[in-house]
Write a protein that holds these residues in place. Structure first.
Motif, PDB file in Angstrom:
ATOM      1  N   CYS A  11       0.853  -1.194   0.000  1.00 34.55           N
ATOM      2  CA  CYS A  11       0.000   0.000   0.000  1.00 34.55           C
ATOM      3  C   CYS A  11       0.891   1.247   0.000  1.00 34.55           C
ATOM      4  N   GLY A  14      -2.339   4.731  -0.430  1.00 32.14           N
ATOM      5  CA  GLY A  14      -3.369   5.100   0.522  1.00 32.14           C
ATOM      6  C   GLY A  14      -2.971   6.397   1.213  1.00 32.14           C
ATOM      7  N   GLU A  15      -3.811   6.889   2.098  1.00 28.53           N
ATOM      8  CA  GLU A  15      -3.526   8.152   2.788  1.00 28.53           C
ATOM      9  C   GLU A  15      -2.581   7.979   3.966  1.00 28.53           C
ATOM     10  N   PHE A  16      -2.441   6.740   4.486  1.00 21.44           N
ATOM     11  CA  PHE A  16      -1.727   6.585   5.752  1.00 21.44           C
ATOM     12  C   PHE A  16      -0.447   5.739   5.677  1.00 21.44           C
ATOM     13  N   CYS A  17      -0.466   4.638   4.959  1.00 20.37           N
ATOM     14  CA  CYS A  17       0.738   3.803   4.887  1.00 20.37           C
ATOM     15  C   CYS A  17       1.973   4.564   4.404  1.00 20.37           C
ATOM     16  N   CYS A  49      -5.139   1.853  -1.094  1.00 20.24           N
ATOM     17  CA  CYS A  49      -5.532   1.503   0.276  1.00 20.24           C
ATOM     18  C   CYS A  49      -6.200   0.132   0.361  1.00 20.24           C
ATOM     19  N   PHE A  50      -5.828  -0.619   1.409  1.00 19.29           N
ATOM     20  CA  PHE A  50      -6.436  -1.934   1.667  1.00 19.29           C
ATOM     21  C   PHE A  50      -7.515  -1.863   2.755  1.00 19.29           C
ATOM     22  N   ASN A  51      -7.885  -0.674   3.174  1.00 21.69           N
ATOM     23  CA  ASN A  51      -8.870  -0.487   4.244  1.00 21.69           C
ATOM     24  C   ASN A  51      -8.379  -0.989   5.603  1.00 21.69           C
ATOM     25  N   GLN A  52      -7.063  -0.945   5.787  1.00 18.29           N
ATOM     26  CA  GLN A  52      -6.470  -1.321   7.074  1.00 18.29           C
ATOM     27  C   GLN A  52      -5.636  -0.140   7.596  1.00 18.29           C
ATOM     28  N   CYS A  53      -6.047   1.047   7.265  1.00 23.88           N
ATOM     29  CA  CYS A  53      -5.282   2.263   7.544  1.00 23.88           C
ATOM     30  C   CYS A  53      -4.893   2.369   9.014  1.00 23.88           C
ATOM     31  N   MET A  58       1.186  -1.766   4.986  1.00 25.68           N
ATOM     32  CA  MET A  58       0.561  -3.051   4.714  1.00 25.68           C
ATOM     33  C   MET A  58       1.188  -3.695   3.482  1.00 25.68           C
TER      34      MET A  58
HETATM   35  S1  FES Z   1      -3.571   3.676   3.729  1.00 26.98           S
HETATM   36 FE1  FES Z   1      -2.670   1.681   3.611  1.00 26.98          FE
HETATM   37  S2  FES Z   1      -4.327   0.411   4.158  1.00 26.98           S
HETATM   38 FE2  FES Z   1      -5.261   2.364   4.023  1.00 26.98          FE
END
Ligand code: FES
Length: 126
Positions: A11, A14-17, A49-53, A58
């Motif tokens: 990931c 995504g916004e967080f990883c 994103c994998f929805n595990q933010c 991830m």
């Molecule tokens: S940002 Fe990586 S799982 Fe959502």
């Protein structure tokens, strides 16, 4: 039959990883696969994103359907050596969560606060 023995997704979009270093994890895995001459049998891709933010970075490996969370560069090296090359799941690093979205609201809030303090935005936001 698929094109690859293993397909690895990191990931990075995504916004967080990315805040927790997923680009470096992707680079280490991709370069490690290439250095071992495995590019024809293992594909390492950037993913959204994998929805595990908040539980990242991830990493997901198919067809094994094994998920790894909080993957540091050191953990990425173990995943490369033990799982991708050696074919053995790194049990102590496996991300174990129920099916579906599993977001870590506390870590997400910390990342958002750090970004706000630094005046930065998540990748891809305008
Ligand atoms: S940002 Fe990586 S799982 Fe959502």
């Amino acid at each position: 039959m698929g094109q690859y023995v293993r397909h690895v997704f990191v990931c990075t979009h995504g916004e967080f990883c990315p805040f927790d270093g997923s680009a470096e994890v992707h680079r280490l895995l991709k370069e490690g696969v290439a250095a071992r001459g495995l590019k024809k049998s293992v594909r390492v891709n950037k993913a959204g994103c994998f929805n595990q933010c908040g539980n990242g970075p991830m990493v997901v490996i198919y067809p094994d359907n094994v998920w790894y969370g909080k993957v540091t560069p050191e953990r990425a090296q173990r995943i490369l050596d033990e799982h991708i090359v050696g074919g053995r799941v790194v049990q102590d690093l496996v991300y174990d969560a129920p099916p579906g979205p599993n977001k870590n609201a506390g870590r997400m809030a910390d990342i958002n606060a750090a970004r706000a303090a630094a005046g930065t935005r998540p990748p891809g936001s305008s």
